[in-house]
Design an enzyme around this catalytic site. Structure first.
Site, mmCIF file in Angstrom:
data_model
loop_
_atom_site.group_PDB
_atom_site.id
_atom_site.type_symbol
_atom_site.label_atom_id
_atom_site.label_comp_id
_atom_site.label_asym_id
_atom_site.label_seq_id
_atom_site.Cartn_x
_atom_site.Cartn_y
_atom_site.Cartn_z
ATOM 1 N N GLN A 1 0.822 -1.212 0.000
ATOM 2 C CA GLN A 1 0.000 0.000 0.000
ATOM 3 C C GLN A 1 0.856 1.262 0.000
ATOM 4 O O GLN A 1 2.046 1.214 0.279
ATOM 5 C CB GLN A 1 -0.952 -0.011 1.205
ATOM 6 C CG GLN A 1 -0.277 -0.312 2.540
ATOM 7 C CD GLN A 1 -1.157 -1.043 3.534
ATOM 8 O OE1 GLN A 1 -2.362 -1.053 3.416
ATOM 9 N NE2 GLN A 1 -0.540 -1.648 4.541
ATOM 10 N N HIS B 1 -9.654 3.706 18.989
ATOM 11 C CA HIS B 1 -9.096 2.445 19.522
ATOM 12 C C HIS B 1 -9.817 1.979 20.791
ATOM 13 O O HIS B 1 -10.002 0.780 20.990
ATOM 14 C CB HIS B 1 -7.582 2.584 19.731
ATOM 15 C CG HIS B 1 -6.832 2.649 18.433
ATOM 16 N ND1 HIS B 1 -6.260 3.801 17.954
ATOM 17 C CD2 HIS B 1 -6.628 1.707 17.481
ATOM 18 C CE1 HIS B 1 -5.712 3.567 16.766
ATOM 19 N NE2 HIS B 1 -5.910 2.300 16.454
ATOM 20 N N GLU C 1 -0.492 0.283 13.686
ATOM 21 C CA GLU C 1 0.081 1.365 14.518
ATOM 22 C C GLU C 1 0.454 0.880 15.914
ATOM 23 O O GLU C 1 1.238 1.520 16.609
ATOM 24 C CB GLU C 1 -0.922 2.517 14.702
ATOM 25 C CG GLU C 1 -1.496 3.119 13.470
ATOM 26 C CD GLU C 1 -2.917 2.599 13.202
ATOM 27 O OE1 GLU C 1 -3.128 1.369 13.294
ATOM 28 O OE2 GLU C 1 -3.794 3.404 12.878
ATOM 29 N N ASP D 1 -0.188 -8.404 11.276
ATOM 30 C CA ASP D 1 -0.339 -7.354 10.250
ATOM 31 C C ASP D 1 0.519 -7.725 9.051
ATOM 32 O O ASP D 1 1.661 -8.147 9.184
ATOM 33 C CB ASP D 1 0.064 -5.982 10.795
ATOM 34 C CG ASP D 1 -0.458 -4.845 9.919
ATOM 35 O OD1 ASP D 1 -1.346 -4.109 10.366
ATOM 36 O OD2 ASP D 1 0.014 -4.706 8.756
ATOM 37 N N ASP E 1 0.124 -12.292 6.417
ATOM 38 C CA ASP E 1 -1.250 -12.109 5.948
ATOM 39 C C ASP E 1 -2.216 -12.770 6.944
ATOM 40 O O ASP E 1 -2.071 -13.970 7.241
ATOM 41 C CB ASP E 1 -1.386 -12.758 4.561
ATOM 42 C CG ASP E 1 -2.668 -12.339 3.869
ATOM 43 O OD1 ASP E 1 -3.608 -11.912 4.564
ATOM 44 O OD2 ASP E 1 -2.714 -12.462 2.634
ATOM 45 N N ASP F 1 -8.840 -5.027 13.065
ATOM 46 C CA ASP F 1 -8.488 -3.613 12.849
ATOM 47 C C ASP F 1 -7.803 -3.522 11.490
ATOM 48 O O ASP F 1 -6.683 -3.041 11.362
ATOM 49 C CB ASP F 1 -7.567 -3.144 13.985
ATOM 50 C CG ASP F 1 -7.312 -1.650 13.939
ATOM 51 O OD1 ASP F 1 -8.046 -0.924 13.253
ATOM 52 O OD2 ASP F 1 -6.356 -1.208 14.611
ATOM 53 N N PRO G 1 -5.204 -4.693 0.675
ATOM 54 C CA PRO G 1 -4.785 -6.056 1.037
ATOM 55 C C PRO G 1 -5.749 -6.746 1.989
ATOM 56 O O PRO G 1 -5.631 -7.937 2.256
ATOM 57 C CB PRO G 1 -3.407 -5.851 1.688
ATOM 58 C CG PRO G 1 -3.336 -4.418 2.066
ATOM 59 C CD PRO G 1 -4.264 -3.666 1.158
HETATM 60 N N1 SAM Z 1 -8.164 2.499 11.629
HETATM 61 C C1 SAM Z 1 -8.063 1.852 10.416
HETATM 62 C C2 SAM Z 1 -8.970 2.306 9.317
HETATM 63 O O1 SAM Z 1 -9.518 3.378 9.490
HETATM 64 O O2 SAM Z 1 -9.108 1.623 8.315
HETATM 65 C C3 SAM Z 1 -7.397 0.515 10.372
HETATM 66 C C4 SAM Z 1 -6.067 0.670 11.027
HETATM 67 S S1 SAM Z 1 -4.739 -0.364 10.768
HETATM 68 C C5 SAM Z 1 -3.471 0.750 10.273
HETATM 69 C C6 SAM Z 1 -5.043 -1.312 9.286
HETATM 70 C C7 SAM Z 1 -3.962 -2.361 9.076
HETATM 71 O O3 SAM Z 1 -4.501 -3.479 8.385
HETATM 72 C C8 SAM Z 1 -2.763 -1.874 8.253
HETATM 73 O O4 SAM Z 1 -1.619 -1.792 9.065
HETATM 74 C C9 SAM Z 1 -2.619 -2.947 7.156
HETATM 75 O O5 SAM Z 1 -1.274 -3.273 6.860
HETATM 76 C C10 SAM Z 1 -3.385 -4.110 7.782
HETATM 77 N N2 SAM Z 1 -3.831 -5.135 6.816
HETATM 78 C C11 SAM Z 1 -4.476 -4.941 5.632
HETATM 79 N N3 SAM Z 1 -4.690 -6.118 5.023
HETATM 80 C C12 SAM Z 1 -4.184 -7.079 5.849
HETATM 81 C C13 SAM Z 1 -4.103 -8.499 5.766
HETATM 82 N N4 SAM Z 1 -4.549 -9.172 4.692
HETATM 83 N N5 SAM Z 1 -3.518 -9.174 6.797
HETATM 84 C C14 SAM Z 1 -3.048 -8.508 7.882
HETATM 85 N N6 SAM Z 1 -3.079 -7.153 7.994
HETATM 86 C C15 SAM Z 1 -3.643 -6.450 7.001
#
Ligand code: SAM
Length: 295
Positions: free
Chosen positions: A36, A67, A91, A111, A143, A161, A170
């Site tokens: 991303q 959170h 985060e 994550d 993943d 999250d 992703p």
């Molecule tokens: N507060 C958020 C929002 O408004 O969408 C979500 C916060 S958090 C930063 C989202 C996390 O999901 C990211 O760090 C991203 O890398 C993770 N993520 C996305 N797809 C994923 C997957 N397939 N497996 C694990 N983590 C994933």
């Protein structure tokens, strides 16, 4: 020179016809990971902000609203909170909130994006507050799709999250029957699955309704709740799912002792806030009742 030209702007586009402009006074990071586009900027009103693929993920000023709303209703209602699983949450603030409760023996966070996690440690340390170094934290870069397919532990609370399941995200492949089944299989009896469930704002309410409608096929209690998140310039929704517990019925007798047991002070969540965020307006209840679309 017009005043606005002194600023650089981060423009978050919610839909082709709606956007919010944040004046940026510092760019901490701008780049691409394997998964991303990542931005970390400083703004006057909200402080530092994490942006993924053009969408605000959280801001220094109000991340605790998001959170605490995501973590504490489910943790307060769970019979067993020793083992907690977090999907996404790069985060480290979801991890921080989970680890505030003394019952937690292990908090596993999965994550996909090691860059988001490392950049958050570097630039957004106020979010994670050392929780990545907590001996109870198990942080897995991978993943969540693969983790859920291979893991065979059971968790009293599972917290999703993840980024929104938008095209090219992703997280998009995680919104399918196989994953919903895997999540349910990973829940301990009476456990609670809670997810950040997109906006409750008018521009895309149908995505939230579709998530809730889908999850009703898997759980006895599927309860939506929401709060305004100022940095998102939106009402943000969450869904709590369980076969044992209806979080909408939780109140002072359960919530007050739970909050007293938490390390440090809450910013947002207590019994009064719980009652407010689980009380949905009529238009939202109607949208949820009328939605027929599923993932
Ligand atoms: N507060 C958020 C929002 O408004 O969408 C979500 C916060 S958090 C930063 C989202 C996390 O999901 C990211 O760090 C991203 O890398 C993770 N993520 C996305 N797809 C994923 C997957 N397939 N497996 C694990 N983590 C994933």
């Amino acid at each position: 020179m017009p005043k606005t030209e002194r600023w650089q702007w981060y423009v978050e586009q919610f839909s082709p016809t709606e956007e919010h402009h944040h004046a940026v006074d510092r760019v901490y990071y701008q780049g691409h990971s394997q998964f991303q586009e990542i931005g970390i900027v400083g703004t006057r009103v909200f402080g530092k902000m994490l942006i993924l693929d053009g969408d605000t993920q959280s801001s220094q000023a109000d991340e605790k609203i998001y959170h605490e709303a995501l973590v504490h209703p489910a943790m307060a209602g769970a019979g067993d909170r020793a083992d907690v699983l977090i999907l996404g949450g790069g985060e480290g603030a979801t991890l921080r909130e989970v680890l505030r409760h003394p019952d937690v023996r292990r908090a596993t966070m999965v994550d996909i994006d090691g860059d988001v996690v490392e950049l958050s440690k570097t630039y957004l340390a106020e979010w994670s507050q050392e929780s990545f170094n907590d001996p109870k934290a198990r942080v897995i870069i991978g993943d969540a799709l693969k983790f859920l397919a291979e893991d065979d532990d059971r968790y009293g609370v599972i917290i999703s999250d993840l980024t929104e399941p938008l095209e090219d995200s992703p997280s998009n492949p995680l919104f399918c029957d196989e994953v919903f089944r895997n999540i349910k299989n990973r829940l301990a009896p009476g456990g609670i699955y809670v997810l950040q469930a997109s906006t409750a704002g008018f521009h895309n309410l149908s995505l939230h309704a579709k998530m809730a409608r889908t999850l009703r096929n898997y759980y006895e209690h599927v309860v939506s709740y929401y709060t305004h998140v100022p940095a998102f310039d939106n009402d943000w929704a969450f869904i709590a799912c369980s076969d044992g517990v209806n979080l909408a019925h939780l109140d002072e007798p359960e919530i007050a002792p739970y909050c007293r047991e938490l390390r440090g002070e809450n910013f947002f969540y207590d019994a009064e806030t719980h009652r407010r965020i689980f009380a949905l307006p009529l238009y939202l209840r109607r949208a949820l009742a009328e939605s027929g679309e599923t993932f």
